[in-house]
Design an enzyme around this catalytic site. Structure first.
Site, mmCIF file in Angstrom:
data_model
loop_
_atom_site.group_PDB
_atom_site.id
_atom_site.type_symbol
_atom_site.label_atom_id
_atom_site.label_comp_id
_atom_site.label_asym_id
_atom_site.label_seq_id
_atom_site.Cartn_x
_atom_site.Cartn_y
_atom_site.Cartn_z
ATOM 1 N N LYS A 11 7.346 -2.452 -1.138
ATOM 2 C CA LYS A 11 6.336 -2.202 -1.274
ATOM 3 C C LYS A 11 5.710 -2.425 -2.809
ATOM 4 O O LYS A 11 6.369 -3.355 -3.496
ATOM 5 C CB LYS A 11 5.846 -0.661 -1.048
ATOM 6 N N TYR A 51 -0.938 2.184 8.064
ATOM 7 C CA TYR A 51 -0.714 3.511 8.241
ATOM 8 C C TYR A 51 -1.575 4.400 8.939
ATOM 9 O O TYR A 51 -2.442 5.159 8.278
ATOM 10 C CB TYR A 51 -1.413 3.633 5.887
ATOM 11 N N PHE A 59 -3.658 12.316 1.052
ATOM 12 C CA PHE A 59 -3.452 11.055 0.070
ATOM 13 C C PHE A 59 -4.256 9.865 0.268
ATOM 14 O O PHE A 59 -3.378 8.831 -0.357
ATOM 15 C CB PHE A 59 -2.106 11.077 -0.269
ATOM 16 N N ARG A 87 16.315 3.513 7.974
ATOM 17 C CA ARG A 87 16.068 4.613 7.560
ATOM 18 C C ARG A 87 16.314 6.238 6.356
ATOM 19 O O ARG A 87 16.404 6.089 5.964
ATOM 20 C CB ARG A 87 14.666 5.524 8.413
ATOM 21 N N THR A 93 11.512 10.392 2.105
ATOM 22 C CA THR A 93 9.266 10.484 1.250
ATOM 23 C C THR A 93 9.456 10.443 0.548
ATOM 24 O O THR A 93 8.930 9.788 -0.896
ATOM 25 C CB THR A 93 8.605 10.931 2.336
ATOM 26 N N ARG A 104 15.583 5.130 -1.905
ATOM 27 C CA ARG A 104 14.250 5.675 -3.113
ATOM 28 C C ARG A 104 15.521 6.760 -3.666
ATOM 29 O O ARG A 104 14.798 7.453 -5.151
ATOM 30 C CB ARG A 104 13.440 6.767 -1.732
ATOM 31 N N ASN A 114 7.247 4.337 -3.358
ATOM 32 C CA ASN A 114 8.000 4.618 -3.077
ATOM 33 C C ASN A 114 9.183 3.370 -2.887
ATOM 34 O O ASN A 114 10.232 3.722 -1.946
ATOM 35 C CB ASN A 114 8.682 6.167 -2.259
ATOM 36 N N HIS A 117 9.071 0.808 2.764
ATOM 37 C CA HIS A 117 8.379 0.943 3.684
ATOM 38 C C HIS A 117 10.158 0.601 5.534
ATOM 39 O O HIS A 117 9.609 -0.830 5.200
ATOM 40 C CB HIS A 117 7.332 0.963 4.870
ATOM 41 N N GLU A 128 5.335 -2.865 14.833
ATOM 42 C CA GLU A 128 5.011 -2.569 13.426
ATOM 43 C C GLU A 128 5.062 -4.264 12.875
ATOM 44 O O GLU A 128 3.963 -5.174 12.206
ATOM 45 C CB GLU A 128 5.232 -1.890 12.814
HETATM 46 P P1 IDP Z 1 8.039 7.973 5.317
HETATM 47 O O1 IDP Z 1 7.863 6.384 4.223
HETATM 48 O O2 IDP Z 1 9.161 8.056 4.153
HETATM 49 O O3 IDP Z 1 7.865 7.191 6.790
HETATM 50 P P2 IDP Z 1 5.035 9.042 5.613
HETATM 51 O O4 IDP Z 1 5.292 10.448 5.555
HETATM 52 O O5 IDP Z 1 5.136 8.871 6.971
HETATM 53 O O6 IDP Z 1 6.579 8.349 5.039
HETATM 54 O O7 IDP Z 1 3.662 8.423 4.275
HETATM 55 C C1 IDP Z 1 3.625 7.094 4.403
HETATM 56 C C2 IDP Z 1 3.616 6.973 3.118
HETATM 57 O O8 IDP Z 1 2.721 7.414 2.689
HETATM 58 C C3 IDP Z 1 5.096 7.343 2.214
HETATM 59 O O9 IDP Z 1 6.038 6.300 2.162
HETATM 60 C C4 IDP Z 1 4.074 7.257 0.701
HETATM 61 O O10 IDP Z 1 4.094 6.023 0.061
HETATM 62 C C5 IDP Z 1 3.251 7.636 1.436
HETATM 63 N N1 IDP Z 1 2.488 9.189 0.767
HETATM 64 C C6 IDP Z 1 3.201 10.053 2.180
HETATM 65 N N2 IDP Z 1 2.969 11.492 2.017
HETATM 66 C C7 IDP Z 1 2.476 11.727 0.249
HETATM 67 C C8 IDP Z 1 1.766 12.094 -0.758
HETATM 68 O O11 IDP Z 1 1.961 13.839 -0.672
HETATM 69 N N3 IDP Z 1 1.083 12.092 -1.596
HETATM 70 C C9 IDP Z 1 1.212 11.088 -2.004
HETATM 71 N N4 IDP Z 1 1.695 10.195 -1.457
HETATM 72 C C10 IDP Z 1 2.209 9.902 -0.697
HETATM 73 MG MG MG Z 2 5.968 6.702 7.753
#
Ligand code: IDP
Ligand code: MG
Length: 152
Positions: A11, A51, A59, A87, A93, A104, A114, A117, A128
């Site tokens: 990212k 997304y 968010f 993963r 996350t 992470r 973080n 992806h 994807e």
């Molecule tokens: P993942 O990347 O671990 O699959 P997801 O829940 O799919 O996590 O969320 C996608 C991305 O959206 C996260 O990696 C993060 O960058 C962002 N994100 C998710 N939840 C939050 C939040 O509560 N606050 C800010 N950013 C968030």
């Molecule tokens: Mg995800």
């Protein structure tokens, strides 16, 4: 065991912090091989597609601003149980909840920023990968070392 493909993105924070090589290296050292890689600058349309599951979340505006803020590196990794492995190597996350030893958990602090992806399932990975790569950009090859990683 199943040979899977998964989409990985370094990212904007990973590219800006100079962690692209570190992130690729951790996945390569685990045993996955790179089938495709490119740098690109995400626009709003791509961000909405990538997304799509999160467009209605509170968010999302911040995620949009972050994801379009800098180039990213998109990669396809392949290997035994590659989706699950990528993963696991990424970690939870929220980096504060991510286990030490994960990307992470070792290298990030913030739930939004973080670093990585990784596709969350085999079907999601197929969709994807198609979002970022044409079919002819994803190579197919074997490495001699693979028999020392998976035994086949
Ligand atoms: P993942 O990347 O671990 O699959 P997801 O829940 O799919 O996590 O969320 C996608 C991305 O959206 C996260 O990696 C993060 O960058 C962002 N994100 C998710 N939840 C939050 C939040 O509560 N606050 C800010 N950013 C968030
Ligand atoms: Mg995800």
């Amino acid at each position: 065991m199943s040979n899977e493909r998964t989409l990985v993105l370094v990212k904007p924070d990973g590219v800006q912090r100079g962690l692209t090589g570190e992130i690729i290296s951790r996945l390569e050292r685990r045993g996955l091989r790179v089938l495709a890689a490119k740098m690109l600058q995400p626009d709003e349309a791509l961000t909405r597609l990538h997304y799509a599951a999160h467009v209605d979340k509170g968010f999302f505006p911040g995620l949009m601003a972050f994801f379009t803020s800098s180039p990213i590196m998109a990669l396809v990794f392949e290997g035994q149980r590659a989706v699950e492995v990528a993963r696991q190597v990424s970690g939870a996350t929220d980096p504060v909840e991510a286990a030490p030893g994960t990307i992470r958990g070792d290298l990030a602090l913030d739930k939004g920023q973080n670093l990585i992806h990784a596709s969350d399932g085999v079907e999601a990975a197929v969709e994807e990968i198609a979002l970022y790569f044409r079919a002819d950009e994803v190579l197919s090859y074997e490495r001699d070392v693979d028999r020392w990683i998976t035994g086949s």
